[in-house]
Scaffold this active site. Structure first.
Site, PDB file in Angstrom:
ATOM      1  N   GLY A 116      -0.465 -11.831  -4.702  1.00 46.77           N
ATOM      2  CA  GLY A 116      -0.263 -11.308  -6.262  1.00 46.77           C
ATOM      3  C   GLY A 116       0.897 -11.897  -6.550  1.00 46.77           C
ATOM      4  O   GLY A 116       1.562 -13.082  -7.258  1.00 46.77           O
ATOM      5  N   HIS A 117       2.061 -11.940  -6.064  1.00 41.41           N
ATOM      6  CA  HIS A 117       3.285 -12.351  -6.073  1.00 41.41           C
ATOM      7  C   HIS A 117       3.619 -14.143  -6.107  1.00 41.41           C
ATOM      8  O   HIS A 117       4.668 -14.382  -7.196  1.00 41.41           O
ATOM      9  CB  HIS A 117       4.589 -11.914  -5.264  1.00 41.41           C
ATOM     10  CG  HIS A 117       4.910 -10.178  -4.451  1.00 41.41           C
ATOM     11  ND1 HIS A 117       4.331  -9.607  -3.822  1.00 41.41           N
ATOM     12  CD2 HIS A 117       5.250  -9.492  -5.977  1.00 41.41           C
ATOM     13  CE1 HIS A 117       4.423  -8.326  -4.231  1.00 41.41           C
ATOM     14  NE2 HIS A 117       5.629  -8.023  -5.191  1.00 41.41           N
ATOM     15  N   LYS A 149      -1.272  -5.841 -12.734  1.00 40.81           N
ATOM     16  CA  LYS A 149      -2.361  -5.170 -12.200  1.00 40.81           C
ATOM     17  C   LYS A 149      -0.716  -3.585 -12.797  1.00 40.81           C
ATOM     18  O   LYS A 149      -1.450  -2.335 -12.558  1.00 40.81           O
ATOM     19  CB  LYS A 149      -1.310  -5.199 -10.447  1.00 40.81           C
ATOM     20  CG  LYS A 149      -0.921  -3.678 -10.022  1.00 40.81           C
ATOM     21  CD  LYS A 149      -1.344  -3.646  -8.420  1.00 40.81           C
ATOM     22  CE  LYS A 149      -1.790  -3.356  -7.777  1.00 40.81           C
ATOM     23  NZ  LYS A 149      -0.723  -2.177  -8.062  1.00 40.81           N
ATOM     24  N   GLY A 159       9.603  -7.327  -3.331  1.00 43.12           N
ATOM     25  CA  GLY A 159       9.708  -7.805  -1.414  1.00 43.12           C
ATOM     26  C   GLY A 159       8.411  -7.345  -1.156  1.00 43.12           C
ATOM     27  O   GLY A 159       7.565  -7.192  -1.905  1.00 43.12           O
ATOM     28  N   ARG A 173       2.161  -1.705  -1.746  1.00 44.27           N
ATOM     29  CA  ARG A 173       1.223  -0.460  -0.817  1.00 44.27           C
ATOM     30  C   ARG A 173       0.671  -0.034   0.065  1.00 44.27           C
ATOM     31  O   ARG A 173       0.079   0.851   0.686  1.00 44.27           O
ATOM     32  CB  ARG A 173       1.635   0.491  -1.323  1.00 44.27           C
ATOM     33  CG  ARG A 173       2.555   0.846  -2.640  1.00 44.27           C
ATOM     34  CD  ARG A 173       3.251   2.062  -3.475  1.00 44.27           C
ATOM     35  NE  ARG A 173       4.350   2.500  -4.010  1.00 44.27           N
ATOM     36  CZ  ARG A 173       4.921   2.295  -4.599  1.00 44.27           C
ATOM     37  NH1 ARG A 173       4.284   1.454  -5.430  1.00 44.27           N
ATOM     38  NH2 ARG A 173       6.165   2.366  -4.716  1.00 44.27           N
TER      39      ARG A 173
END
Ligand code: PAF
Length: 300
Positions: free
Chosen positions: A40-41, A154, A35, A192
């Site tokens: 990128g997701h 990544k 989540g 992050r």
């Protein structure tokens, strides 16, 4: 915008939604995530849409892959935002189970251990992390039974270990690894990054710049892994001096993307991978040495 995805929170809801999706023989693609989605997701969702007929995105912050002193409690979460982002990419189904649905009998007794490749790079600094990752991914594969699953480059070590798991345990899921996506200044996208304060955010792209400098060295003819690693340390060492935030490297290594072993001689396609700390935030990044695209503004 395409229609909102269906959301399954329980196993019954998941099973019902999947049997509808599979009607007509659709090839199901799974994008496992924790989540707090970013571009990128979403690139993983797009990639999955290109290799399957129906995309399922799982959103689950997996306690098993966090060490006791890690950031499980503060890991960023925003399901409503995630759902609208997923809706914009046309995924069919979001599986967002609470922890007691994912692990109804408490922590699983049987776990998947990654073997030698799991002890290197991040594995050397995060004991138990990849065992937690492989165990939850195996469970997600069991629950969703995808034909194909998509992971990001990544997390190159994670992707290699998942491929190895699928091969060693004959899981029969095609694994695709999609390119990583960077901010305009080169910082690899990560949930992050939300932890970085403005000063740290300014210093953070230094990690990519250091990897890119070593990649230029490789293109210039340097094929000794140690020399490329030294180049990264050199650039990182020159980054900022107190009081500006200083990047504290954990590891910098050249590895083969499949075996995760360090080669004697670097060839195009080997990975230069690094991790380290900026204040209280752990960042990781990697470049494919000699790959077409060293431009931080482009997605690789
Ligand atoms: O890459 C991640 O976000 C996680 O490690 C994964 C694959 C979703 C497993 O929890």
């Amino acid at each position: 915008l395409t229609g909102a995805p269906r959301v399954a929170r329980t196993r019954t809801e998941l099973a019902a939604a999947l049997s509808e999706l599979r009607r007509g023989g659709a090839r199901v693609g799974l994008v496992p995530t924790m989540g707090f989605l970013h571009a990128g997701h979403l690139a993983l969702v797009d990639h999955a849409a290109g290799v399957s007929d129906a995309v399922v995105v799982s959103i689950f912050v997996n306690p098993l892959q966090f060490g006791p002193d890690e950031d499980l409690a503060r890991y960023p979460r925003d399901l409503d935002r995630d759902l609208s982002l997923v809706a914009s990419r046309g995924a069919e189904l979001v599986f967002a189970p609470p922890v007691e649905v994912m692990y109804p009998h408490g922590e699983p007794q049987v776990r998947v251990t990654p073997g030698r490749g799991g002890e290197r790079l991040c594995g050397a600094f995060r004991p138990g992390h990849f065992e937690g990752v492989l165990t939850v991914v195996a469970r997600l594969f069991g629950l969703v039974r995808p034909d194909v699953a998509v992971f990001g480059r990544k997390d190159a070590q994670q992707a290699a270990l998942i491929r190895q798991m699928v091969q060693d345990l004959e899981l029969g899921v095609d694994i695709e690894v999609a390119p990583l996506v960077r901010e305009a200044d080169g910082l690899a996208l990560s949930s992050r990054n939300a932890y970085l304060d403005p000063d740290e955010r300014e210093v953070a792209p230094m990690l990519f710049r250091a990897l890119a400098a070593a990649d230029r060295g490789f293109r210039g003819g340097e094929t000794r892994p140690g020399a490329l690693v030294s180049r990264v340390h050199e650039v990182l060492g020159a980054s900022g001096a107190a009081p500006s935030p200083v990047f504290r490297p954990e590891y910098v290594e050249v590895v083969d993307p499949v075996t995760l072993e360090t080669p004697d001689v670097v060839r195009p396609g080997h990975l230069l991978a690094a991790a380290g700390w900026l204040g209280g935030t752990r960042l990781i990044d990697n470049v494919v040495l000699g790959a077409a695209d060293p431009d931080p503004r482009a997605t690789e």
